[in-house]
Design an enzyme around this catalytic site. Structure first.
Site, short mmCIF file in Angstrom:
data_model
loop_
_atom_site.label_atom_id
_atom_site.label_comp_id
_atom_site.label_asym_id
_atom_site.label_seq_id
_atom_site.Cartn_x
_atom_site.Cartn_y
_atom_site.Cartn_z
N GLY A 1 -5.27 -4.84 5.19
CA GLY A 1 -4.46 -5.82 4.46
C GLY A 1 -5.04 -7.22 4.48
O GLY A 1 -5.08 -7.90 3.45
N ARG A 2 -5.52 -7.66 5.63
CA ARG A 2 -6.04 -9.04 5.72
C ARG A 2 -7.43 -9.18 5.11
O ARG A 2 -7.97 -10.27 5.06
CB ARG A 2 -6.04 -9.49 7.18
CG ARG A 2 -6.79 -8.60 8.14
CD ARG A 2 -6.48 -8.97 9.58
NE ARG A 2 -7.07 -8.08 10.58
CZ ARG A 2 -6.55 -6.92 10.96
NH1 ARG A 2 -5.43 -6.49 10.40
NH2 ARG A 2 -7.14 -6.19 11.89
N LYS B 1 8.61 -4.10 14.03
CA LYS B 1 9.09 -3.47 12.80
C LYS B 1 10.00 -2.28 13.11
O LYS B 1 11.06 -2.11 12.48
CB LYS B 1 7.90 -3.00 11.96
CG LYS B 1 7.11 -4.09 11.27
CD LYS B 1 6.04 -3.48 10.39
CE LYS B 1 5.29 -4.52 9.59
NZ LYS B 1 4.27 -3.92 8.70
N GLU C 1 10.02 -5.56 4.22
CA GLU C 1 10.23 -6.88 3.61
C GLU C 1 9.91 -6.87 2.12
O GLU C 1 10.67 -7.38 1.29
CB GLU C 1 9.37 -7.94 4.32
CG GLU C 1 9.66 -8.10 5.80
CD GLU C 1 8.78 -7.22 6.67
OE1 GLU C 1 8.61 -7.56 7.86
OE2 GLU C 1 8.26 -6.20 6.17
N GLU D 1 -4.83 -11.55 13.93
CA GLU D 1 -4.47 -10.14 13.80
C GLU D 1 -5.67 -9.26 14.08
O GLU D 1 -5.53 -8.14 14.58
CB GLU D 1 -3.91 -9.85 12.40
CG GLU D 1 -3.20 -8.51 12.30
CD GLU D 1 -2.41 -8.36 11.01
OE1 GLU D 1 -1.20 -8.68 11.01
OE2 GLU D 1 -3.00 -7.94 10.00
N HIS E 1 -2.98 -38.21 10.27
CA HIS E 1 -1.75 -38.95 10.55
C HIS E 1 -0.71 -38.04 11.20
O HIS E 1 0.48 -38.33 11.18
CB HIS E 1 -1.21 -39.56 9.26
CG HIS E 1 -2.14 -40.55 8.66
ND1 HIS E 1 -2.07 -41.90 8.91
CD2 HIS E 1 -3.20 -40.39 7.81
CE1 HIS E 1 -3.02 -42.53 8.25
NE2 HIS E 1 -3.72 -41.64 7.59
N LYS F 1 0.83 -1.20 0.00
CA LYS F 1 0.00 0.00 0.00
C LYS F 1 0.87 1.25 0.00
O LYS F 1 0.66 2.18 -0.79
CB LYS F 1 -0.94 -0.01 1.20
CG LYS F 1 -1.87 1.20 1.26
CD LYS F 1 -2.76 1.17 2.50
CE LYS F 1 -3.77 0.07 2.46
NZ LYS F 1 -4.72 0.16 3.60
#
Length: 550
Positions: A274-275, A511, A219, A360, A391, A213
């Site tokens: 964002g999510r 951050k 990152e 979040e 399993h 954005k």
């Protein structure tokens, strides 16, 4: 309209909460065997259908009284008003002063949703149309790279919602994807992630989508700059960037400075978290893969569930019921986690996607008014596709000491029918829900001729709650409905817990500290770090070993 922060009656002081507490004491020892024996029509009454999804929650430890009290709690918490406030564009993200309008991203073109006097729906559809044109150019081969080659590889660079949403949707809808373009995803700042993503790629045939954005995310931009350097080294010209990079961003200045043509920037808005951004321009890689028509079907599925959530009575409202059940187990049964178990390999990334959406959003320790909570908020969401998980970790769910409510997700028809595969898969889905609910008593084990010393080991307590979500087939529309189901369930939980589900301040501190530490790790930096004793020692050790390896 602007929502304001007001003091609320503490959740634990609401009449419905107090009644639920008393009710829990009366039901906590009740076994699902008893509930089913006493109510032959239980499965019919504790089930719902909406937007192509069928929810069976009859294997939850609830009665009619439980549901009535939970619905009353939703009413006392003001859920109906909060839902409407979201849909009409009030600034319900109070700590950031923003509306929360992912619902506008999937609204039909003739809808009207106002933000600061502007109907945002036409803006959404303008971006959607630009995305569609670009997607068709890439898919048809009419968009050519710097050397005149068509694009054969698309690499999405993002992190958080800019990665988890697109990669989940791509994997979920891979059946519908164009197979002559390879889609890859880079999120981790670990250089290995980028190195492996470009392995075997031809720069002349590679397109990067940089999703950020602000276009400043550490990152994402670290990976984007590495991608830029890789491309320029491979094609020998800075001018190549404009034909091999597009941006999903709102920062035109940074995008231009990077070398991306502003005509190839696809924007979104600060009211898109964002999510919650999969169905915005963040979903560009998904649209490139499955095509504009399928992407619009995905949006239609989102919208269908949104409308159900907005209009259905709470007792018949699928996201509301799921959200209330999460509150029931988190706050009364002290269930710490929820297992999401999709019996479809295409949904292998769905549990990881839900981790950000749920934790979040509601991983908060103060109410929206800033008051510390005195109850548990978000559970931990986790899971793997069936039958792999059987399993792996199902042993703990069946016979461990922790209560872990489960969401099973399945489909009546496979996208890849092959002999008895799908029947075997679905039989396991149904069997697990049955086994968790009813278990196997010591008497039943003895009747099988089991030696007495082995009986305790082969006894299953049962009474482990689960819901089953079924759809006919995994289509783009059904995926949209499924994601929206969990989005609105999370919203419901947040309203009950009196949280701001749309900020994420807990992400920020790490951050900020990382930005301070980066230059302290640089080669040749021998200045004494200024942190706590442990962090200082780690920095010194890292620098020493780094120098020794040079």
């Amino acid at each position: 309209m602007t929502a304001t922060i007001t003091e609320q009656t503490s959740l634990t002081q609401l009449p419905a909460w107090k009644k639920l507490s008393a009710h829990y004491e009366s039901i906590k020892q009740t076994h699902l065997r008893q509930l089913f024996a006493a109510d032959p029509d239980r499965a019919g009454r504790f089930s719902l259908e909406a937007a192509g999804l069928f929810l069976d929650y009859s294997k939850q430890i609830v009665t009619d009284e439980t549901i009535a009290l939970l619905v009353a709690l939703a009413g006392e918490s003001g859920l109906r008003d909060r839902i409407e406030a979201m849909f009409v564009g009030e600034r319900i993200n109070l700590t950031e002063g923003r509306p929360v309008l992912h619902v506008a991203l999937r609204a039909p073109a003739d809808a009207e949703i106002m933000v600061d006097g502007v109907n945002v729906v036409p803006l959404v559809h303008e971006v959607l149309q630009r995305m569609s044109i670009f997607a068709e150019q890439i898919r048809s081969g009419s968009w050519l790279g710097f050397t005149g080659s068509r694009i054969r590889t698309v690499i999405n660079i993002g992190i958080g919602g800019s990665d988890l949403g697109p990669v989940m949707a791509f994997e979920a809808l891979r059946h519908y994807a164009l197979r002559d373009i390879d889609f890859r995803f880079v999120s981790n700042v670990d250089g290995t992630d980028f190195a492996e993503a470009v392995q075997g790629c031809d720069p002349a045939e590679t397109l990067f989508i940089v999703s950020s954005k602000t276009f400043t995310t550490l990152e994402t931009m670290t990976n984007a700059r590495s991608a830029r350097a890789w491309l320029v080294a491979g094609l020998g010209s800075e001018a190549a960037v404009a034909r091999h990079f597009v941006a999903v961003s709102t920062n035109a200045a940074e995008v231009t400075q990077f070398g991306i043509d502003i005509a190839n920037m696809f924007g979104f808005w600060d009211w898109v978290g964002g999510r919650y951004s999969l169905d915005s321009a963040i979903g560009l890689s998904t649209m490139l893969a499955i095509g504009p028509d399928n992407f619009r079907a995905l949006l239609a599925g989102f919208h269908a569930m949104d409308q159900h959530f907005r209009t259905a009575p709470f007792e018949k409202n699928m996201p509301v019921i799921m959200g209330l059940l999460s509150v029931w187990y988190a706050n009364f049964f002290d269930a710490q986690t929820v297992a999401v178990l999709p019996y479809d390999q295409y949904l292998k990334r769905f549990p990881a996607y839900l981790q950000q959406l749920t934790m979040e959003s509601n991983g908060k320790q103060v109410t929206v008014a800033g008051t510390p909570v005195d109850y548990q908020t978000s559970q931990i969401y986790w899971g793997e596709p069936g039958t792999n998980g059987q399993h792996s970790f199902y042993q703990l769910i069946h016979q461990g000491t922790r209560l872990i409510p489960c969401d099973f997700i399945g489909f009546c028809r496979s996208l890849n029918p092959s002999g008895v595969h799908h029947d075997v898969l679905t039989a396991n889905l149904f069997a697990q829900g049955e086994a968790l609910a009813f278990g196997k008593t010591a008497a039943e084990v003895r009747q099988e001729g089991t030696a007495e010393w082995l009986v305790p080991h082969r006894t299953f307590p049962g009474n482990r709650p689960s819901s089953t979500i079924l759809a006919d087939q995994l289509t783009p529309e059904i995926l949209g409905a499924l994601v929206a189901l969990y989005e609105q369930s999370v919203f419901t939980q947040g309203v009950i817990w009196q949280l701001d589900s749309f900020d994420q301040w807990g992400v920020e501190l790490g951050k900020v500290l990382a930005q301070r530490i980066v230059p302290e790790l640089a080669a040749g930096n021998s200045a004494e770090p200024k942190h706590d004793g442990s962090t200082n020692a780690l920095i010194r050790r890292y620098r020493d070993r780094k120098r020794e390896g040079v």
